[in-house]
Structure formats: C-alpha cells, structure tokens
Design a protein around this motif. Structure first.
Motif, PDB file in Angstrom:
ATOM      1  N   GLN A 164       0.853  -1.194   0.000  1.00 47.05           N
ATOM      2  CA  GLN A 164       0.000   0.000   0.000  1.00 47.05           C
ATOM      3  C   GLN A 164       0.884   1.237   0.000  1.00 47.05           C
ATOM      4  OE1 GLN A 164      -3.548   0.098   2.380  1.00 47.05           O
ATOM      5  NE2 GLN A 164      -2.997   2.046   3.302  1.00 47.05           N
ATOM      6  N   ILE A 165       0.583   2.166  -0.914  1.00 45.35           N
ATOM      7  CA  ILE A 165       1.315   3.445  -0.905  1.00 45.35           C
ATOM      8  C   ILE A 165       0.387   4.483  -0.275  1.00 45.35           C
ATOM      9  CG2 ILE A 165       2.661   5.097  -2.271  1.00 45.35           C
ATOM     10  CD1 ILE A 165       2.584   3.043  -4.586  1.00 45.35           C
ATOM     11  N   ASN A 166       0.878   5.163   0.747  1.00 51.25           N
ATOM     12  CA  ASN A 166       0.102   6.238   1.384  1.00 51.25           C
ATOM     13  C   ASN A 166       0.637   7.582   0.914  1.00 51.25           C
ATOM     14  OD1 ASN A 166      -1.411   4.435   2.943  1.00 51.25           O
ATOM     15  ND2 ASN A 166       0.068   4.455   4.605  1.00 51.25           N
ATOM     16  N   TYR A 167      -0.294   8.464   0.545  1.00 47.35           N
ATOM     17  CA  TYR A 167       0.086   9.817   0.099  1.00 47.35           C
ATOM     18  C   TYR A 167      -0.543  10.831   1.052  1.00 47.35           C
ATOM     19  CZ  TYR A 167       1.052   7.348  -4.289  1.00 47.35           C
ATOM     20  OH  TYR A 167       1.526   6.479  -5.243  1.00 47.35           O
ATOM     21  N   PHE A 168       0.248  11.798   1.453  1.00 48.78           N
ATOM     22  CA  PHE A 168      -0.236  12.848   2.356  1.00 48.78           C
ATOM     23  C   PHE A 168       0.175  14.181   1.758  1.00 48.78           C
ATOM     24  CE2 PHE A 168      -0.448   9.963   6.117  1.00 48.78           C
ATOM     25  CZ  PHE A 168       0.358   8.932   5.675  1.00 48.78           C
ATOM     26  N   GLU A 169      -0.788  15.113   1.713  1.00 51.35           N
ATOM     27  CA  GLU A 169      -0.414  16.464   1.297  1.00 51.35           C
ATOM     28  C   GLU A 169      -0.961  17.479   2.270  1.00 51.35           C
ATOM     29  OE1 GLU A 169      -0.305  18.369  -2.514  1.00 51.35           O
ATOM     30  OE2 GLU A 169       0.539  16.507  -3.328  1.00 51.35           O
ATOM     31  N   GLY A 170      -0.197  18.553   2.473  1.00 54.23           N
ATOM     32  CA  GLY A 170      -0.597  19.554   3.451  1.00 54.23           C
ATOM     33  C   GLY A 170      -1.504  20.613   2.887  1.00 54.23           C
ATOM     34  N   ARG A 171      -2.494  20.232   2.120  1.00 60.12           N
ATOM     35  CA  ARG A 171      -3.503  21.225   1.719  1.00 60.12           C
ATOM     36  C   ARG A 171      -4.866  20.542   1.662  1.00 60.12           C
ATOM     37  NH1 ARG A 171      -2.950  20.836  -4.470  1.00 60.12           N
ATOM     38  NH2 ARG A 171      -1.058  19.671  -4.598  1.00 60.12           N
ATOM     39  N   GLY A 172      -5.914  21.358   1.794  1.00 66.58           N
ATOM     40  CA  GLY A 172      -7.261  20.789   1.797  1.00 66.58           C
ATOM     41  C   GLY A 172      -7.502  20.021   3.079  1.00 66.58           C
ATOM     42  N   ARG A 173      -8.223  18.907   2.948  1.00 64.13           N
ATOM     43  CA  ARG A 173      -8.570  18.154   4.152  1.00 64.13           C
ATOM     44  C   ARG A 173      -7.323  17.448   4.689  1.00 64.13           C
ATOM     45  NH1 ARG A 173     -11.415  12.333   3.887  1.00 64.13           N
ATOM     46  NH2 ARG A 173     -10.702  12.006   1.791  1.00 64.13           N
ATOM     47  N   PRO A 174      -7.128  17.471   6.017  1.00 65.67           N
ATOM     48  CA  PRO A 174      -5.897  16.918   6.572  1.00 65.67           C
ATOM     49  C   PRO A 174      -5.744  15.437   6.224  1.00 65.67           C
ATOM     50  CG  PRO A 174      -7.272  17.890   8.307  1.00 65.67           C
ATOM     51  CD  PRO A 174      -8.060  17.943   7.044  1.00 65.67           C
ATOM     52  N   GLU A 175      -4.576  15.069   5.763  1.00 65.89           N
ATOM     53  CA  GLU A 175      -4.335  13.669   5.425  1.00 65.89           C
ATOM     54  C   GLU A 175      -3.545  13.032   6.566  1.00 65.89           C
ATOM     55  OE1 GLU A 175      -5.092  13.521   0.781  1.00 65.89           O
ATOM     56  OE2 GLU A 175      -3.025  14.099   1.236  1.00 65.89           O
ATOM     57  N   ILE A 176      -4.100  11.953   7.075  1.00 64.51           N
ATOM     58  CA  ILE A 176      -3.591  11.329   8.304  1.00 64.51           C
ATOM     59  C   ILE A 176      -3.641   9.813   8.166  1.00 64.51           C
ATOM     60  CG2 ILE A 176      -4.462  13.161   9.824  1.00 64.51           C
ATOM     61  CD1 ILE A 176      -6.793  11.183  10.527  1.00 64.51           C
ATOM     62  N   VAL A 177      -3.114   9.145   9.175  1.00 67.70           N
ATOM     63  CA  VAL A 177      -3.429   7.738   9.403  1.00 67.70           C
ATOM     64  C   VAL A 177      -4.049   7.697  10.795  1.00 67.70           C
ATOM     65  CG1 VAL A 177      -2.466   5.445   9.757  1.00 67.70           C
ATOM     66  CG2 VAL A 177      -1.633   6.846   7.872  1.00 67.70           C
ATOM     67  N   ARG A 178      -5.292   7.240  10.881  1.00 71.67           N
ATOM     68  CA  ARG A 178      -5.989   7.179  12.171  1.00 71.67           C
ATOM     69  C   ARG A 178      -5.288   6.230  13.136  1.00 71.67           C
ATOM     70  NH1 ARG A 178     -12.028   7.430  11.988  1.00 71.67           N
ATOM     71  NH2 ARG A 178     -12.533   8.770  10.238  1.00 71.67           N
ATOM     72  N   TRP A 179      -5.580   6.343  14.395  1.00 69.86           N
ATOM     73  CA  TRP A 179      -5.092   5.358  15.361  1.00 69.86           C
ATOM     74  C   TRP A 179      -5.687   4.000  14.997  1.00 69.86           C
ATOM     75  CZ3 TRP A 179      -1.194   5.531  18.521  1.00 69.86           C
ATOM     76  CH2 TRP A 179      -0.755   6.753  19.022  1.00 69.86           C
ATOM     77  N   HIS A 180      -4.848   3.037  14.825  1.00 72.22           N
ATOM     78  CA  HIS A 180      -5.312   1.714  14.437  1.00 72.22           C
ATOM     79  C   HIS A 180      -4.235   0.692  14.771  1.00 72.22           C
ATOM     80  CE1 HIS A 180      -2.474   2.684  11.282  1.00 72.22           C
ATOM     81  NE2 HIS A 180      -2.476   1.409  10.899  1.00 72.22           N
ATOM     82  N   ARG A 181      -4.629  -0.565  14.744  1.00 74.30           N
ATOM     83  CA  ARG A 181      -3.621  -1.607  14.639  1.00 74.30           C
ATOM     84  C   ARG A 181      -3.855  -2.249  13.296  1.00 74.30           C
ATOM     85  NH1 ARG A 181      -5.566  -6.534  18.220  1.00 74.30           N
ATOM     86  NH2 ARG A 181      -7.751  -6.019  18.481  1.00 74.30           N
ATOM     87  N   ASP A 182      -2.822  -2.778  12.678  1.00 70.63           N
ATOM     88  CA  ASP A 182      -2.979  -3.358  11.353  1.00 70.63           C
ATOM     89  C   ASP A 182      -3.679  -4.704  11.462  1.00 70.63           C
ATOM     90  OD1 ASP A 182      -1.506  -1.256  10.103  1.00 70.63           O
ATOM     91  OD2 ASP A 182       0.342  -2.184  10.783  1.00 70.63           O
ATOM     92  N   GLY A 183      -4.315  -5.113  10.358  1.00 68.85           N
ATOM     93  CA  GLY A 183      -4.793  -6.481  10.290  1.00 68.85           C
ATOM     94  C   GLY A 183      -3.595  -7.427  10.227  1.00 68.85           C
ATOM     95  N   MET A 184      -2.503  -6.911   9.689  1.00 67.33           N
ATOM     96  CA  MET A 184      -1.312  -7.712   9.407  1.00 67.33           C
ATOM     97  C   MET A 184      -0.371  -7.802  10.594  1.00 67.33           C
ATOM     98  SD  MET A 184      -1.419  -8.709   6.337  1.00 67.33           S
ATOM     99  CE  MET A 184      -2.509  -8.441   4.954  1.00 67.33           C
ATOM    100  N   ASP A 185       0.371  -8.911  10.645  1.00 65.90           N
ATOM    101  CA  ASP A 185       1.332  -9.100  11.731  1.00 65.90           C
ATOM    102  C   ASP A 185       2.708  -8.511  11.409  1.00 65.90           C
ATOM    103  OD1 ASP A 185      -0.435 -10.566  13.392  1.00 65.90           O
ATOM    104  OD2 ASP A 185      -0.175 -12.307  12.088  1.00 65.90           O
ATOM    105  N   TYR A 186       3.152  -8.658  10.160  1.00 68.82           N
ATOM    106  CA  TYR A 186       4.548  -8.301   9.828  1.00 68.82           C
ATOM    107  C   TYR A 186       4.553  -7.182   8.787  1.00 68.82           C
ATOM    108  CZ  TYR A 186       4.809 -12.874  11.950  1.00 68.82           C
ATOM    109  OH  TYR A 186       4.642 -13.936  12.807  1.00 68.82           O
ATOM    110  N   VAL A 187       4.803  -5.975   9.253  1.00 69.84           N
ATOM    111  CA  VAL A 187       4.590  -4.805   8.395  1.00 69.84           C
ATOM    112  C   VAL A 187       5.858  -3.936   8.357  1.00 69.84           C
ATOM    113  CG1 VAL A 187       3.109  -2.796   8.006  1.00 69.84           C
ATOM    114  CG2 VAL A 187       2.159  -4.831   9.099  1.00 69.84           C
ATOM    115  N   PHE A 188       6.293  -3.600   7.159  1.00 67.17           N
ATOM    116  CA  PHE A 188       7.439  -2.694   6.991  1.00 67.17           C
ATOM    117  C   PHE A 188       6.934  -1.416   6.332  1.00 67.17           C
ATOM    118  CE2 PHE A 188      11.211  -5.380   7.778  1.00 67.17           C
ATOM    119  CZ  PHE A 188      10.622  -6.628   7.860  1.00 67.17           C
TER     120      PHE A 188
END
Ligand SMILES: O=C(O)CCC(=O)C(=O)O
Ligand SMILES: [Fe+2]
Length: 321
Positions: A164-188
């Motif tokens: 998964q590629i996450n893109y964040f830009e500092g304009r318009g609606r704030p782009e974030i990653v919410r508080w979560h735990r992944d479904g996955m166990d091994y994540v880089f």
C-alpha cells in the motif's frame, strides 16, 4: 531505547480519530469499493537485487516490552515470535530508494480516498507496479526482511493489502493515518520522503498492549514517536499488536510504502479479520482472498509461496545468515 518519546505533537497525536470497529466497521465494509484498476501504467525502471542494502541491522524492541506475555506469542521452531519493532533501518541502497520513490510518485493518480485508516492510498500496488512486485518477491529482499523480523516471510497471500502506498499532502482536508492496529502481523513502512519535505506527519505509536489503549491520556509516556524522518527510513512493526497513527501533514508532501508479509508457519495464527479487510476493500473483493488465506495446506512454506507468487523462504533460510 531506540525510539524517542513524542514530546512535540503529543497533544495532536492523541486528537487523531481511531479506526472504526464493531458495527461501524461493518458499515465501512458495505460502503467500501474494490480498489480501482489503472489502465495506463507508467513506464518503470527495472528492479535489481543489488538495490537491497547489505548487512541491514537495527535496534529492536520485543513484544514483552509492550506488555505481552510469552504465552500469548507464537511459538515455533524452538523459538518465540517476539519482535515488536525493528529500526528504522535503510533497507534499500540510495539508488534503489530513488527508483522506488520514482515508481510510487508516478502511481499517485491511481490512489483512492478512504476514511477507514489512511486518508489517501493505493492498495495492491504490487499488482500495478512490476518494480514493487519484483522487489517484494526478490529472494534477497525477502531474506533481509525475514532476518530483521526473525521469522520466514513472504508477501501476504491476501494480495490486496500486501503493498500500500500512502500519500499525504498539506492542503485541503488533513491527510492522516488514524489510530489503528494493522490487520497484518509483519509490516514494513518505508519512508519515501524526508522530514524536510513536509511538516507534521509523525509516526506515533503506543508502547503498550492493544487492550490497554482505550482511555490513554495525553500525559501517558507510552505515547511515543518513532524517529522515521529520514528518507528511506524503514520501520518494522508487529502491526496487529501495536496501536499506531500518523499525525496530519500540514505542509508539503509525505509518501510511504507499507508492505505486509506473512509467515507461512504461523498461517493459523494470522491476525487478519474478515471485517477489518472488508472495511477497506468491500465484501465481494474480500471473500476470495479470505478463502485463499484460510484454506488448509499440507506444506505451508511451499503452498503459501505458490498462493503469494513468491520464492519459498524457510526457517533454515532465515538461520543461514
Ligand atoms: O504512512 C505511515 O507512516 C504508516 C501507515 C500505516 O500505519 C498504515 O498504512 O497502516
Ligand atoms: Fe498501520
């Protein structure tokens, strides 16, 4: 201690919303759409095994340091699967990182919005990018990731969430990653931007058990920031057991590639749940993937490698460093 306490930005970190659970997760699943396919694929550089950095090592924390007891962890091959975090490390050479960043930049147009975990992301990036597909299925790359995590790893057979590629830009609606735990166990998570490119965008995590997260306050010293500001910084996280979030990017641009692996020997203990997956990809796309994950196998290393289209990685390979 490898990670620094989050002093600046602690307040804003805990103000971040949390990923829906329970019935709200089911509503997301019903509304979520299957990831889009892109028709015009950009031309890409060729992946090369030499892009994997040599002798990658980094600071490590155990799940014990997050409050998990040994009996709660996976046991196999005479050991315990206890790695909580490793890094940040540089897993690619500078040239490999430049090529990967170039590839991910060109795929931005295909990213879709979501209100589930990450605001704007491209799921199943390895199905559209030959570079990412080859990188994740390169034996040298897989062995490097496996040795960092301490268990044999192959790309996750669920396929849609595996790159998964996450893109964040500092304009318009704030782009974030919410508080979560992944479904996955091994994540880089590989940082494709450096902290000079953006403001905000702090990788924040809770150094406690996931069942202790509810009710945590701003003053809690277990809310910490991982020092992932350097371009190329790669952090391993036992994603399903650690709450984490990314604070809003307020200026500039931040791009990350999040790749999720699977240990075929722990197939039965895989932490994904149907509704967590369906919350992101919708129910119809989740059913076939779910069957592929849960269908019993005789020879896990071989059978899951076939399902993931990956070279086989065994315990012996991990140990033969
Ligand atoms: O973009 C990041 O730094 C982390 C993203 C993340 O945690 C996720 O996509 O699950
Ligand atoms: Fe995550």
């Amino acid at each position: 201690m490898p990670m620094n306490s989050a002093r600046s930005g602690r307040r804003s970190a805990l103000d971040l919303p949390r990923t829906p659970t329970g019935i709200d997760q089911v509503f997301h699943a019903v509304r979520a759409r299957k990831p889009r396919r892109i028709v015009d694929l950009p031309a890409e550089p060729r992946w090369r095994s030499e892009y994997v950095a040599r002798d990658v090592r980094g600071p490590r924390m155990t799940l014990g340091e997050f409050g998990y007891r040994r009996e709660e962890l996976h046991h196999a091959h005479g050991g315990v699967d206890e790695t909580a975090t490793v890094g940040p490390v540089q897993i690619l050479t500078p040239e490999g990182l430049d090529r990967l960043a170039e590839v991910c930049d060109k795929l931005e147009g295909a990213a879709g919005s979501s209100r589930f975990i990450a605001t704007r992301r491209l799921r199943s990036a390895d199905l559209v990018s030959t570079f990412i597909n080859n990188m994740m299925r390169d034996r040298t790359f897989l062995l490097t990731c496996s040795r960092l995590a301490g268990v044999p790893l192959i790309p996750h057979p669920l396929r849609i969430p595996t790159a998964q590629i996450n893109y964040f830009e500092g304009r318009g609606r704030p782009e974030i990653v919410r508080w979560h735990r992944d479904g996955m166990d091994y994540v880089f998570t590989i940082q494709l931007s450096g902290e000079d490119d953006y403001e905000g965008g702090r990788f924040t995590y809770f150094q406690g058990r996931t069942d202790e997260f509810t009710g945590v306050t701003e003053a809690d010293p277990r809310i910490r920031e991982a020092p992932c500001g350097e371009r190329g910084a790669t952090l391993f996280l036992h994603g399903s057991r650690i709450f984490h979030a990314v604070t809003p990017v307020t200026e500039g641009r931040r791009v990350t590639l999040v790749i999720s692996f699977f240990c075929p020997y722990f197939a039965r203990q895989d932490s994904n749940t149907f509704w967590h997956l369906a919350g992101d990809d919708g129910i119809p796309a989740t059913i076939p993937s779910w069957l592929r994950l849960k269908w019993p196998v005789r020879d896990p290393a071989m059978d899951y490698s076939l399902r993931a289209g990956s070279p086989v990685i065994t315990w012996e390979d991990v140990e033969g460093a």
